[in-house]
Write a protein that holds these residues in place. Structure first.
Motif, short mmCIF file in Angstrom:
data_model
loop_
_atom_site.label_atom_id
_atom_site.label_comp_id
_atom_site.label_asym_id
_atom_site.label_seq_id
_atom_site.Cartn_x
_atom_site.Cartn_y
_atom_site.Cartn_z
N TYR A 51 0.83 -1.20 0.00
CA TYR A 51 0.00 0.00 0.00
C TYR A 51 0.87 1.26 0.00
O TYR A 51 1.99 1.26 0.50
CB TYR A 51 -0.90 0.03 1.24
CG TYR A 51 -2.02 -0.98 1.22
CD1 TYR A 51 -3.31 -0.63 0.85
CD2 TYR A 51 -1.78 -2.30 1.59
CE1 TYR A 51 -4.34 -1.55 0.85
CE2 TYR A 51 -2.80 -3.25 1.59
CZ TYR A 51 -4.08 -2.87 1.21
OH TYR A 51 -5.10 -3.80 1.20
N ALA A 89 -8.53 0.75 -1.79
CA ALA A 89 -7.92 1.60 -0.76
C ALA A 89 -8.72 1.48 0.53
O ALA A 89 -9.84 0.95 0.54
CB ALA A 89 -7.89 3.06 -1.23
N TYR A 120 -4.63 4.61 2.82
CA TYR A 120 -3.77 3.56 2.29
C TYR A 120 -4.34 3.10 0.95
O TYR A 120 -5.50 2.66 0.89
CB TYR A 120 -3.69 2.37 3.25
CG TYR A 120 -2.93 2.65 4.53
CD1 TYR A 120 -1.57 2.37 4.62
CD2 TYR A 120 -3.57 3.20 5.63
CE1 TYR A 120 -0.87 2.62 5.79
CE2 TYR A 120 -2.88 3.46 6.80
CZ TYR A 120 -1.54 3.17 6.88
OH TYR A 120 -0.85 3.43 8.04
N LYS A 122 -3.83 0.63 -2.54
CA LYS A 122 -3.09 -0.50 -3.10
C LYS A 122 -2.23 -0.01 -4.27
O LYS A 122 -2.72 0.62 -5.19
CB LYS A 122 -4.07 -1.57 -3.59
CG LYS A 122 -4.70 -2.39 -2.47
CD LYS A 122 -5.53 -3.54 -3.03
CE LYS A 122 -6.15 -4.38 -1.92
NZ LYS A 122 -6.97 -5.48 -2.46
#
Length: 835
Positions: A51, A89, A120, A122
């Protein structure tokens, strides 16, 4: 396009890339799917490694799920296990342990600023490049290499697909994005919206993991050996080579472990080596086989540093014609179209291939190797005359804010944690909507802190990709900082005290600098006025004979430095004079590196600088002969200690040969604020470096005109192009300001760059640093030696350098050299603690 590959994309059986042979029978998944899952979710490492983290960002997501979790790792597990949608995310708020999984990310939805939240995303859904065949490509390209829009994978028109989201749930077949569900050797493809062409390949560039595009500026692979086979030094290490290329100084350059990178505009990736005799070397990184990403049409005017300027100006600021980039005469060089294939090095047009401050070129003048070019600015607030660009600058404003700071128009560009601000025009590293065009009344110039959206205080986006925005390190006008608490100090000089003194009727040392209002002796007798000759006639100590001794009215003073302290003539005819009883001052209190008068921070590029605001650099001292003639500078770093250059002390080994003047603005030192001290002891750095400590005969009186600078953290190294300032009364070479303290600002130049043959050719040692303007014009000079190179850190000034040597003054390609103070902090603190 009737080919074998097209047949495989019809309703025939799946090819061997997605064989139905179970790899894990108990799980009921195929071998290909199992291998793909292993690739996407590696078994080892932190789950958050996949992430990208951004603090202070909130996605306005429509498709989401909310969970209560115990931590960000558990939230990541929720995202991985999400079944209601593809989780790209998640948002995590540590305060209330809330986890929000999202189908959107910053590529597909708007993000806004919000405190106490971390986003966060991906990594796989942020990449717009492919690795190998691109089976893991999850970008948003949705047209073929010929420009035809892709058909939705879930649609049956105009083509009935073999690969669909239902049949291939792990292949990322959402919307109409290019994908490679069958492991095609040629990479991602899609069904087209053209009834006559069933499918076509997409033009997806290779990720720079195993190869590089252009000069490898975005190379993120794991090669960690140089072209001669030397192992690379870790970027966060300072052994065996000290350097300024720390990950914290270049957060956007992915300076990870000891992998080869190109953070500074070299022709290709490089690294510092673990061999003490070889500072750095290039790495052998293969070029990618796919074409580099398109750079766009480029600008025809100057925006930012002009790295995307593609205009046709081929003349320098002084009128020299530019040399063609492809030729080596009259100047040999490495900035060729072959070495910098993506920088538009056509003909002899001005360009900025290597991250300089603006476009430049080599010249056809054999005596002038290179010069900057005068490019018209894209900013409407700038006007151009025939010779140079003239910036329409706002008047100097008070660097504090009122209310919530919406009216703040200062030039602070550092956040509360010391991060530099991202320019408002820039979309890197953070895309945003707070642009000068969208907020024309908010004065979103450069990267200055502003408050365009009615926040509680001025803020900015940061250049750290992991921290989207922060409030700025600013004071309320008339008040104190309203941001984070002050960080703990780490040096003797900066830990002594924290506030300015208020008590005046007390003495420091022998009270020679006492300027209080006590006007009676210890026995209670009233003092006679110093200008009076009755009842006691005297010619030795009058306001005329001692103009700097503060002999106003009848106040107690010590014009002759009597060891017993202040005294006065009395009004008693029977008692000519007597000592005064004045209590001793408590230890002085101050904040190091914080001037009471704001400095100009002269933006011109002390030769060619500007006259400082009086007492805006209160740590600057004048080192003088015993006859009070100025010859060197120095920096007050503690009430009784001065830092200077060792070569300034060559005229004599006797401390009595030197005097120190503090609190002055003019070289003549006629101000009432001037303090004079004898030198008690001299300490020269034992290793031969050009740095020395002077202990004064008594501590300085810390006040608005005399304040120590802060010492840096031990062994800290400034990054390339960090902005710093030099002050002094040295030679001005006819640029004006003689006799008054001058200042100039210019960037630090990393030793790796400064030691190039065209600059100082290997002369700069590890315990030294370079700073200056490559094109010349401003510099420290004779008389500035020993003075400070001062750099800002959060809201205070740190002495990072001691002016040492240079090849001439303000000469092009010859920056000044300074003793690197951070290398000697341990020695400085040890001497001050025992002397």
């Amino acid at each position: 396009m009737l080919s074998r590959v097209q047949v495989n994309k019809t309703d025939t059986a799946l090819n061997t890339a997605f064989s139905t042979e179970p790899a894990c029978p108990k799980m009921g998944i195929s071998k290909a799917v199992f291998l793909l899952l292993l690739f996407l979710y590696p078994a080892q490492g932190d789950i958050l490694d996949d992430y990208v983290k951004t603090e202070g960002a909130w996605i306005v997501g429509v498709t989401k799920q909310i969970y209560k979790t115990n931590g960000k790792e558990e939230c990541a597990e929720k995202c991985e296990a999400e079944t209601k949608f593809t989780c790209r995310a998640f948002l995590f708020t540590s305060k209330d342990q809330q986890c929000i999984t999202l189908a959107e990310n910053t590529k597909t939805a708007e993000s806004i600023r919000r405190t106490n939240v971390v986003l966060y995303e991906k990594k796989i859904y942020l990449l717009e490049c492919k690795n190998g065949k691109g089976m893991d490509y999850r970008g948003t390209e949705s047209k073929t290499q010929s420009g035809v829009p892709c058909q939705m994978w879930s649609n049956n028109k105009p083509h009935i697909p073999k690969f669909t989201p239902d049949k291939n749930p792990t292949a990322g077949l959402e919307a109409n994005y290019c994908r490679n569900p069958d492991g095609d050797e040629k990479g991602p493809w899609c069904y087209t919206t053209d009834p006559n062409t069933r499918f076509d390949y997409c033009n997806i560039q290779e990720c720079e993991e195993e190869c590089m595009h252009c000069s490898g500026e975005n190379y993120n692979g794991k090669i960690s050996q140089t072209e001669s086979g030397l192992e690379c030094q870790h970027w966060d290490n300072q052994e065996p080579h000290t350097h300024g290329y720390k990950p914290s100084n270049f957060p956007e350059k992915n300076l990870k472990l000891n992998y080869c990178r190109n953070p500074d505009g070299e022709p290709r990736p490089w690294c510092f080596t673990t061999n003490p005799t070889k500072r750095w070397e290039f790495c052998n990184i293969p070029r990618c086989t796919t074409p580099p990403p398109p750079s766009g049409p480029g600008q025809q005017c100057l925006s930012g540093k002009g790295e995307d300027y593609r205009g046709k100006i081929g003349v320098t600021v002084s009128g020299n014609t530019c040399q063609r980039w492809s030729v080596q005469f009259p100047h040999k060089h490495a900035r060729t179209p072959e070495n910098y294939p993506c920088k538009g090095l056509e003909e002899n047009y001005c360009r900025n291939p290597d991250g300089e401050t603006k476009p430049w070129c080599y010249t056809t003048n054999s005596t002038m190797r290179w010069e900057y070019c005068s490019i018209p600015s894209c900013d409407e607030t700038e006007t151009v005359n025939t010779d140079t660009i003239v910036l329409q600058q706002s008047p100097v404003t008070e660097d504090c804010f009122r209310g919530n700071g919406q009216s703040y128009r200062g030039t602070t560009s550092l956040t509360v944690s010391g991060k530099k601000c991202q320019p408002w025009k820039s979309m890197s590293p953070h895309k945003h909507t707070r642009t000068p065009e969208a907020y024309p009344k908010a004065d979103l110039r450069e990267n200055y802190c502003r408050n365009p959206d009615d926040d509680p205080a001025p803020w900015c986006y940061t250049i750290d990709p992991t921290v989207r925005w922060e409030y700025c390190s600013l004071r309320r006008c008339g008040g104190s900082l309203v941001t984070l608490p002050k960080p703990p100090q780490t040096t003797i000089a900066s830990t002594l005290h924290t506030t300015a003194p208020t008590q005046k009727d007390c003495v420091v040392g022998n009270g020679k600098d006492y300027r209080g209002t006590v006007a009676h002796t210890a026995s209670g007798k009233t003092c006679q006025a110093w200008s009076s000759q009755k009842p006691h006639s005297h010619d030795s100590f009058t306001p005329v004979t001692h103009p700097r001794a503060g002999l106003e009215k009848n106040y107690c003073r010590n014009p002759d430095g009597d060891v017993n302290g202040p005294w006065c003539y009395t009004t008693d005819p029977r008692k000519a004079w007597d000592y005064c009883e004045i209590s001793e001052c408590p230890p002085p209190e101050y904040e190091c590196g914080k001037a009471k008068t704001a400095p100009k921070l002269c933006p011109t590029r002390i030769v060619g600088g500007c006259i400082s605001n009086p007492h805006s650099w209160p740590w600057q001292i004048s080192l003088r002969t015993s006859f009070n003639m100025h010859f060197c500078g120095g920096t007050l770093i503690a009430p009784q200690w001065v830092l200077t250059a060792k070569h300034c002390l060559e005229r004599s080994t006797r401390p009595a040969a030197y005097r120190i003047f503090l609190g002055l603005h003019t070289e003549r030192a006629e101000e009432s604020s001037v303090q004079m001290r004898d030198v008690e002891r001299i300490f020269k750095e034992p290793g031969g470096a050009d740095i020395a400590l002077l202990k004064m005969s008594s501590p300085a009186v810390i006040n608005n005109e005399v304040i120590p600078a802060c010492l840096p953290a031990e062994n800290v190294v400034l990054g390339n192009r960090a902005e710093c300032y030099v002050t002094g009364w040295g030679e001005t070479k006819g640029t004006g300001g003689e006799g008054k303290l001058k200042e100039t600002g210019f960037p630090v130049i990393e030793n790796k760059v400064c030691n190039r043959p065209e600059f100082l050719n290997g002369r700069v040692k590890n315990h030294e640093l370079c700073a200056g303007n490559i094109h010349g014009g401003t510099d420290s000079c004779q008389g500035d030696s020993g003075g400070p190179l001062i750099c800002t850190e959060q809201d205070r000034f740190i002495v990072h350098g001691v002016t040492s040597w240079g090849l001439g003054c303000a000469e092009p390609m010859k920056p000044g050299v300074y003793a690197r103070v951070s290398r000697f902090v341990n020695w400085i603190e040890r001497v001050m603690s025992i002397a």
